[in-house]
Motif scaffolding. Structure first.
Motif, PDB file in Angstrom:
ATOM      1  N   GLU A   1       0.834  -1.192   0.000  1.00  0.00           N
ATOM      2  CA  GLU A   1       0.000   0.000   0.000  1.00  0.00           C
ATOM      3  C   GLU A   1       0.872   1.247   0.000  1.00  0.00           C
ATOM      4  O   GLU A   1       1.376   1.701   1.027  1.00  0.00           O
ATOM      5  CB  GLU A   1      -0.912  -0.006   1.242  1.00  0.00           C
ATOM      6  CG  GLU A   1      -1.971   1.068   1.242  1.00  0.00           C
ATOM      7  CD  GLU A   1      -3.053   0.844   0.195  1.00  0.00           C
ATOM      8  OE1 GLU A   1      -3.785   1.802  -0.094  1.00  0.00           O
ATOM      9  OE2 GLU A   1      -3.170  -0.282  -0.321  1.00  0.00           O
TER      10      GLU A   1
ATOM     11  N   TYR B   1      -4.618  -8.286   0.120  1.00  0.00           N
ATOM     12  CA  TYR B   1      -3.759  -8.287  -1.059  1.00  0.00           C
ATOM     13  C   TYR B   1      -3.059  -9.629  -1.285  1.00  0.00           C
ATOM     14  O   TYR B   1      -2.319  -9.797  -2.250  1.00  0.00           O
ATOM     15  CB  TYR B   1      -2.684  -7.201  -0.943  1.00  0.00           C
ATOM     16  CG  TYR B   1      -3.223  -5.799  -1.092  1.00  0.00           C
ATOM     17  CD1 TYR B   1      -3.658  -5.325  -2.320  1.00  0.00           C
ATOM     18  CD2 TYR B   1      -3.270  -4.949   0.009  1.00  0.00           C
ATOM     19  CE1 TYR B   1      -4.147  -4.036  -2.447  1.00  0.00           C
ATOM     20  CE2 TYR B   1      -3.758  -3.665  -0.110  1.00  0.00           C
ATOM     21  CZ  TYR B   1      -4.193  -3.196  -1.344  1.00  0.00           C
ATOM     22  OH  TYR B   1      -4.658  -1.929  -1.471  1.00  0.00           O
TER      23      TYR B   1
ATOM     24  N   SER C   1       0.924   0.973  -6.514  1.00  0.00           N
ATOM     25  CA  SER C   1       0.922  -0.081  -5.497  1.00  0.00           C
ATOM     26  C   SER C   1       2.202  -0.899  -5.593  1.00  0.00           C
ATOM     27  O   SER C   1       2.878  -0.919  -6.623  1.00  0.00           O
ATOM     28  CB  SER C   1      -0.291  -0.996  -5.687  1.00  0.00           C
ATOM     29  OG  SER C   1      -0.081  -1.861  -6.790  1.00  0.00           O
TER      30      SER C   1
ATOM     31  N   TYR D   1      -2.185  -5.265   5.127  1.00  0.00           N
ATOM     32  CA  TYR D   1      -3.490  -5.507   4.525  1.00  0.00           C
ATOM     33  C   TYR D   1      -3.579  -6.936   3.996  1.00  0.00           C
ATOM     34  O   TYR D   1      -2.994  -7.283   2.974  1.00  0.00           O
ATOM     35  CB  TYR D   1      -3.755  -4.508   3.394  1.00  0.00           C
ATOM     36  CG  TYR D   1      -3.763  -3.076   3.876  1.00  0.00           C
ATOM     37  CD1 TYR D   1      -4.945  -2.462   4.285  1.00  0.00           C
ATOM     38  CD2 TYR D   1      -2.571  -2.345   3.937  1.00  0.00           C
ATOM     39  CE1 TYR D   1      -4.945  -1.149   4.740  1.00  0.00           C
ATOM     40  CE2 TYR D   1      -2.566  -1.028   4.381  1.00  0.00           C
ATOM     41  CZ  TYR D   1      -3.761  -0.441   4.792  1.00  0.00           C
ATOM     42  OH  TYR D   1      -3.756   0.853   5.240  1.00  0.00           O
TER      43      TYR D   1
ATOM     44  N   THR E   1       3.173  -5.957   4.340  1.00  0.00           N
ATOM     45  CA  THR E   1       2.010  -5.064   4.368  1.00  0.00           C
ATOM     46  C   THR E   1       1.142  -5.327   5.580  1.00  0.00           C
ATOM     47  O   THR E   1       1.285  -6.351   6.257  1.00  0.00           O
ATOM     48  CB  THR E   1       1.173  -5.258   3.087  1.00  0.00           C
ATOM     49  OG1 THR E   1       0.095  -4.337   3.071  1.00  0.00           O
ATOM     50  CG2 THR E   1       0.624  -6.663   3.013  1.00  0.00           C
TER      51      THR E   1
END
Length: 379
Positions: free
Chosen positions: A55, A86, A60, A83, A81
């Motif tokens: 991110e 992904y 990206s 997140y 990351t």
């Protein structure tokens, strides 16, 4: 081992480097934001690993990884990351690993172990450049070293076609727009670019075991396929044809030996429009040489050998009037009337399929042959 770290948060970069140093001797060759890494592209050829945050503003980490892999297909990518969503995209890109923030030492240790295993595997996969790579493009593509076939797995049909097109033009600069027009002619350029980068990446990954022999080089605005310590069978066949001495009784066997090396038409198993021109050119060269051999045997009264070569030409090029007519006259001389009729009808049908008709000379010869009702009539 050398690595670069890419993240838009300087504190995250410092923390990741600190964690790596606690458990590994891996050298961090640089820490960059997305914008900074663009200024250090040359560094990509000196490193083996890239840790990327996913991110980031504007671009990206997944998009950036695609660009980096286009330059260095051997690069080992590890995404870092916070997140989880992904993960699927990351592994579709063949990333080695996916580490969640905040980074835990035990989890990082497992990643570093996987990196070491991957590097060892890459080292053992590379074929020695001391051995010649034989590239067969007759019929279906195959590669071999010391008669042992190299089993390459192509991720997509487009990556295979991309490689074959670059091989078709090996040593030449091919602009990106040309590749996109060949591979995705109906697609808008903006959408075709990411497809091209992905295909280049997958092609380089597939070629990794033979990278000492075949490599895709980035050239400003395009690519060039470099082939070294390798033999491409149709290229070597054509060279051998061009170096043949004059045709006579002491060289006719050498001619035949070289002609037998052409086993199937160029990339015969691939229905690409761009192949047709070169395939036709090579087929015409084969027919020209085969006709010389057949005519030589006929003129030297070795009629069975002449017949054999004329039949091969007819099988390869059913519309070739010279070969058919020569067979008709041979069969007339042998008093094989049924075979004369058969050969004429085969030629007539082959030409009609192309909306053509038998030449007036052959029609007239055949008419006189049938009317006179005897073999051996010559016009």
């Amino acid at each position: 081992m050398k690595a670069i770290l890419i993240d838009d948060e300087p504190l995250a970069l410092e923390y990741l480097e600190l964690q790596i140093k606690k458990i590994s001797t891996m050298k961090v060759a640089g820490k960059f934001t997305h914008f900074e890494v663009q200024k250090h592209i040359n560094l990509l050829n000196e490193i083996q690993i890239a840790f990327l945050d996913i991110e980031m503003p504007q671009t990206s980490g997944i998009e950036l990884a695609t660009q980096l892999l286009e330059i260095n297909s051997s690069l080992i990518v590890v995404f870092v990351t916070g997140y989880q969503e992904y993960a699927i995209q990351a592994f579709e890109l063949n990333a080695l690993d996916y580490i969640m923030k905040p980074i835990q030492l035990d989890r990082l240790r497992k990643t570093l172990q996987r990196i070491e295993e991957k590097l060892q595997m890459q080292a053992s996969d590379v074929c020695s450049a001391q051995n010649l790579l034989e590239i067969n493009v007759s019929g279906e593509l195959s590669l071999s070293i010391n008669d042992e076939e190299m089993k390459l797995k192509w991720r997509t049909s487009k990556s295979l076609e991309l490689f074959l097109y670059l091989l078709h033009n090996f040593g030449k600069f091919i602009h990106k727009t040309e590749l996109m027009e060949i591979l995705w002619p109906e697609m808008e350029e903006e959408k075709a670019f990411p497809q091209l980068y992905t295909a280049i990446y997958h092609t380089r990954k597939t070629l990794h075991p033979v990278r000492e022999h075949i490599s895709i080089k980035n050239v400003s605005g395009g690519y060039k396929l470099v082939v070294q310590n390798s033999l491409i069978n149709v290229v070597e066949w054509e060279k051998a044809i061009q170096s043949l001495p004059s045709l006579h009784s002491t060289t006719i066997r050498e001619y035949e030996k070289i002609m037998h090396l052409y086993k199937e038409p160029y990339l015969h198993n691939y229905d690409y429009i761009w192949v047709e021109g070169e395939r036709h050119r090579l087929e015409q060269l084969w027919i020209k040489m085969a006709s010389r051999i057949a005519d030589w045997y006929e003129s030297n009264l070795e009629l069975e050998r002449a017949e054999s070569w004329y039949l091969k030409i007819c099988a390869q090029a059913p519309e070739d009037e010279h070969a058919h007519f020569s067979l008709m006259k041979l069969y007339a001389g042998f008093q094989y009337g049924i075979l004369v009729d058969h050969q004429y009808n085969i030629l007539k049908e082959a030409l009609e399929n192309l909306d053509l008709s038998v030449s007036p000379v052959i029609q007239e010869w055949y008419k006189l042959y049938r009317n006179k009702g005897k073999a051996g009539t010559e016009i």
